[in-house]
Design a protein around this motif. Structure first.
Motif, mmCIF file in Angstrom:
data_model
loop_
_atom_site.group_PDB
_atom_site.id
_atom_site.type_symbol
_atom_site.label_atom_id
_atom_site.label_comp_id
_atom_site.label_asym_id
_atom_site.label_seq_id
_atom_site.Cartn_x
_atom_site.Cartn_y
_atom_site.Cartn_z
ATOM 1 N N ASP A 63 0.830 -1.204 0.000
ATOM 2 C CA ASP A 63 0.000 0.000 0.000
ATOM 3 C C ASP A 63 0.865 1.255 0.000
ATOM 4 O OD1 ASP A 63 -2.169 -1.655 2.357
ATOM 5 O OD2 ASP A 63 -2.347 -1.560 0.163
ATOM 6 N N VAL A 64 1.974 1.209 0.751
ATOM 7 C CA VAL A 64 2.857 2.369 0.835
ATOM 8 C C VAL A 64 3.562 2.601 -0.494
ATOM 9 C CG1 VAL A 64 4.861 3.365 2.002
ATOM 10 C CG2 VAL A 64 3.182 2.039 3.310
ATOM 11 N N VAL A 65 4.076 1.518 -1.088
ATOM 12 C CA VAL A 65 4.836 1.638 -2.328
ATOM 13 C C VAL A 65 3.962 2.191 -3.448
ATOM 14 C CG1 VAL A 65 6.029 0.309 -4.119
ATOM 15 C CG2 VAL A 65 6.492 -0.138 -1.701
ATOM 16 N N ARG A 66 2.679 1.825 -3.463
ATOM 17 C CA ARG A 66 1.781 2.334 -4.505
ATOM 18 C C ARG A 66 1.658 3.854 -4.463
ATOM 19 N NH1 ARG A 66 -1.813 -2.073 -2.733
ATOM 20 N NH2 ARG A 66 -1.485 -3.843 -4.120
ATOM 21 N N ARG A 67 1.920 4.437 -3.313
ATOM 22 C CA ARG A 67 1.768 5.882 -3.169
ATOM 23 C C ARG A 67 3.038 6.644 -3.557
ATOM 24 N NH1 ARG A 67 -0.943 7.053 2.593
ATOM 25 N NH2 ARG A 67 -0.743 9.161 1.754
ATOM 26 N N LEU A 68 4.106 5.911 -3.883
ATOM 27 C CA LEU A 68 5.343 6.567 -4.284
ATOM 28 C C LEU A 68 5.267 6.976 -5.751
ATOM 29 C CD1 LEU A 68 7.945 4.168 -2.634
ATOM 30 C CD2 LEU A 68 7.053 6.311 -1.708
ATOM 31 N N PRO A 69 5.695 8.183 -6.074
ATOM 32 C CA PRO A 69 5.689 8.606 -7.482
ATOM 33 C C PRO A 69 6.721 7.836 -8.278
ATOM 34 C CG PRO A 69 6.760 10.251 -6.113
ATOM 35 C CD PRO A 69 6.176 9.235 -5.172
ATOM 36 N N PRO A 70 6.483 7.616 -9.566
ATOM 37 C CA PRO A 70 7.446 6.873 -10.387
ATOM 38 C C PRO A 70 8.756 7.629 -10.521
ATOM 39 C CG PRO A 70 5.732 7.877 -11.740
ATOM 40 C CD PRO A 70 5.293 8.043 -10.323
ATOM 41 N N GLY A 71 9.844 6.869 -10.560
ATOM 42 C CA GLY A 71 11.156 7.466 -10.771
ATOM 43 C C GLY A 71 11.779 8.087 -9.541
ATOM 44 N N ILE A 72 11.165 7.917 -8.369
ATOM 45 C CA ILE A 72 11.697 8.536 -7.154
ATOM 46 C C ILE A 72 12.991 7.850 -6.739
ATOM 47 C CG2 ILE A 72 10.361 7.032 -5.610
ATOM 48 C CD1 ILE A 72 10.031 9.476 -3.759
ATOM 49 N N SER A 73 13.941 8.627 -6.243
ATOM 50 C CA SER A 73 15.231 8.068 -5.840
ATOM 51 C C SER A 73 15.087 7.306 -4.532
ATOM 52 C CB SER A 73 16.251 9.194 -5.656
ATOM 53 O OG SER A 73 15.918 9.992 -4.528
ATOM 54 N N ALA A 74 16.087 6.467 -4.235
ATOM 55 C CA ALA A 74 16.046 5.688 -3.001
ATOM 56 C C ALA A 74 16.011 6.602 -1.777
ATOM 57 C CB ALA A 74 17.251 4.747 -2.944
ATOM 58 N N ALA A 75 16.817 7.667 -1.801
ATOM 59 C CA ALA A 75 16.856 8.583 -0.645
ATOM 60 C C ALA A 75 15.515 9.285 -0.455
ATOM 61 C CB ALA A 75 17.972 9.607 -0.827
ATOM 62 N N ASP A 76 14.941 9.761 -1.568
ATOM 63 C CA ASP A 76 13.655 10.450 -1.473
ATOM 64 C C ASP A 76 12.545 9.498 -1.088
ATOM 65 O OD1 ASP A 76 14.304 12.728 -4.260
ATOM 66 O OD2 ASP A 76 14.815 12.840 -2.131
ATOM 67 N N SER A 77 12.599 8.259 -1.591
ATOM 68 C CA SER A 77 11.558 7.288 -1.252
ATOM 69 C C SER A 77 11.589 6.959 0.228
ATOM 70 C CB SER A 77 11.728 6.014 -2.088
ATOM 71 O OG SER A 77 12.919 5.328 -1.716
ATOM 72 N N ALA A 78 12.790 6.890 0.817
ATOM 73 C CA ALA A 78 12.902 6.610 2.246
ATOM 74 C C ALA A 78 12.215 7.689 3.062
ATOM 75 C CB ALA A 78 14.376 6.487 2.635
ATOM 76 N N ALA A 79 12.473 8.952 2.711
ATOM 77 C CA ALA A 79 11.852 10.061 3.447
ATOM 78 C C ALA A 79 10.341 10.070 3.261
ATOM 79 C CB ALA A 79 12.459 11.380 2.979
ATOM 80 N N LEU A 80 9.884 9.812 2.033
ATOM 81 C CA LEU A 80 8.442 9.836 1.775
ATOM 82 C C LEU A 80 7.736 8.689 2.474
ATOM 83 C CD1 LEU A 80 6.025 11.063 0.411
ATOM 84 C CD2 LEU A 80 6.619 9.839 -1.690
ATOM 85 N N ILE A 81 8.346 7.504 2.485
ATOM 86 C CA ILE A 81 7.743 6.361 3.177
ATOM 87 C C ILE A 81 7.629 6.655 4.666
ATOM 88 C CG2 ILE A 81 8.216 3.980 3.898
ATOM 89 C CD1 ILE A 81 9.287 3.566 1.018
ATOM 90 N N ARG A 82 8.684 7.232 5.209
ATOM 91 C CA ARG A 82 8.643 7.588 6.628
ATOM 92 C C ARG A 82 7.476 8.528 6.912
ATOM 93 N NH1 ARG A 82 13.633 8.730 6.970
ATOM 94 N NH2 ARG A 82 13.536 10.989 6.765
ATOM 95 N N LYS A 83 7.249 9.488 6.016
ATOM 96 C CA LYS A 83 6.159 10.436 6.192
ATOM 97 C C LYS A 83 4.800 9.754 6.062
ATOM 98 C CE LYS A 83 4.389 14.830 4.368
ATOM 99 N NZ LYS A 83 4.617 15.910 3.382
ATOM 100 N N ILE A 84 4.660 8.859 5.064
ATOM 101 C CA ILE A 84 3.387 8.162 4.858
ATOM 102 C C ILE A 84 3.031 7.322 6.078
ATOM 103 C CG2 ILE A 84 2.278 6.332 3.508
ATOM 104 C CD1 ILE A 84 3.866 7.374 1.067
ATOM 105 N N VAL A 85 4.002 6.597 6.604
ATOM 106 C CA VAL A 85 3.748 5.735 7.761
ATOM 107 C C VAL A 85 3.416 6.578 8.984
ATOM 108 C CG1 VAL A 85 4.737 3.992 9.284
ATOM 109 C CG2 VAL A 85 5.189 3.896 6.828
ATOM 110 N N ASP A 86 4.178 7.660 9.185
ATOM 111 C CA ASP A 86 3.895 8.553 10.313
ATOM 112 C C ASP A 86 2.469 9.086 10.257
ATOM 113 O OD1 ASP A 86 6.223 8.348 11.695
ATOM 114 O OD2 ASP A 86 7.105 10.217 10.976
ATOM 115 N N GLN A 87 2.054 9.561 9.092
ATOM 116 C CA GLN A 87 0.713 10.121 8.956
ATOM 117 C C GLN A 87 -0.355 9.076 9.210
ATOM 118 O OE1 GLN A 87 0.851 11.824 4.994
ATOM 119 N NE2 GLN A 87 1.538 13.811 5.744
ATOM 120 N N TRP A 88 -0.117 7.855 8.746
ATOM 121 C CA TRP A 88 -1.074 6.768 8.949
ATOM 122 C C TRP A 88 -1.248 6.481 10.441
ATOM 123 C CZ3 TRP A 88 -1.236 1.772 10.922
ATOM 124 C CH2 TRP A 88 -2.283 0.959 10.483
ATOM 125 N N ILE A 89 -0.135 6.371 11.160
ATOM 126 C CA ILE A 89 -0.188 6.067 12.589
ATOM 127 C C ILE A 89 -0.753 7.242 13.373
ATOM 128 C CG2 ILE A 89 1.238 5.627 14.632
ATOM 129 C CD1 ILE A 89 3.106 3.993 12.808
#
Length: 290
Positions: free
Chosen positions: A45-71
């Motif tokens: 579910d989290v990965v589906r929300r990542l924009p295409p072509g995002i870098s590993a560093a940016d994806s890490a920060a965005l995933i952290r934000k998505i999970v934080d907001q969910w919790i």
């Protein structure tokens, strides 16, 4: 501070690096990200929300934000559910929208009640320490503005009172000018954004800094209406804000900082409590503690 570790371990790197789609399977052991009561957030579910072509560093920060907001949505929902006045309306909405509304409503309540009034001495101390950084983006002025029908029999008197701008003239303008005017603004004792005053006048006044520096009295007429402006003081853009003008800006800034600290502390405490009570379970991802 939260403890650090890898984000989503190797499964994230594989999922993002390979550009996995919705249809791709995810191993059950690695797909779990977090669980709050009966609700589960999965890596897919989290990965589906990542924009295409995002870098590993940016994806890490965005995933952290998505999970934080969910919790945090669940944490605030539990905390605020009994304190929001319009719960009947909110209950009729979908679950995720309901959770968002409750969280937003409670955050608004925190903004109103969560931060104590800023101490006046604290504002003064902030201004003293940061005055050099508090620069005006636009000119500000003090003075008087009046809009009056050109047919008024007091037009010449008002013109004279506006130009004199002494205590007796102020009294006359209050007693007679205000009665005759269709608009009257007295701001001789309060700094006012020049753009606000210029917006009252139909003529284009040109560059604001140049105008306030070169003008004391200004008058124009349009369609049977006379507009008069008298400036008693000014500050140009780029100058240091006067303390009385900067004070409410500083107060808002300090309240925002206090509120951010308050909310961060609240979220940290709620999260720790939810983990301790086993309401919240966090999977194979890490939120870098800040």
């Amino acid at each position: 501070m939260r403890k650090s570790a890898l984000i989503l371990l190797g499964s994230l790197a594989i999922a993002v690096g390979c550009g996995r789609t919705k249809a791709d399977p995810v191993n059950a052991d690695t797909d779990f990200v977090a669980q709050y009561r009966d609700s589960v957030l999965r890596l897919s579910d989290v990965v589906r929300r990542l924009p295409p072509g995002i870098s590993a560093a940016d994806s890490a920060a965005l995933i952290r934000k998505i999970v934080d907001q969910w919790i945090e949505g669940f944490l605030i929902e539990d905390l605020a559910a009994g304190q929001i006045d319009d719960m009947d309306r909110i209950d009729a909405l979908t679950a995720s929208y309901r959770r968002s509304l409750i969280a937003d409503s409670y955050r608004r309540k925190m903004r109103r009640n969560g931060v104590q009034p800023v101490d006046v001495d604290g504002v003064k101390a902030y201004y003293k320490a940061h005055a050099a950084e508090l620069k005006l983006e636009r000119p500000i002025v003090k003075g008087l503005f009046i809009r009056i029908p050109a047919s008024s029999r007091y037009l010449d008197d008002i013109r004279q009172w506006m130009r004199q701008a002494d205590p007796d003239s102020y009294d006359a303008l209050e007693n007679t000018g205000r009665r005759e005017a269709t608009a009257f603004r007295y701001f001789a004792d309060q700094w006012t954004d020049f753009d606000v005053i210029a917006g009252e006048i139909p003529s284009r006044l040109g560059d604001g800094d140049r105008f306030v520096e070169s003008t004391v009295d200004y008058e124009t007429e349009l369609n049977g209406t006379v507009y008069m402006l008298h400036l008693t003081d000014y500050r140009k853009s780029g100058e240091t804000m006067p303390e009385e003008y900067a004070s409410p800006i500083i107060e808002d800034r300090m309240k925002a900082l206090h509120l951010a600290d308050y909310e961060a502390g609240l979220m940290k405490a709620l999260r720790a409590s939810a983990v301790e009570k086993e309401i919240l379970k966090e999977g194979n991802y890490i939120i870098h503690r800040r």
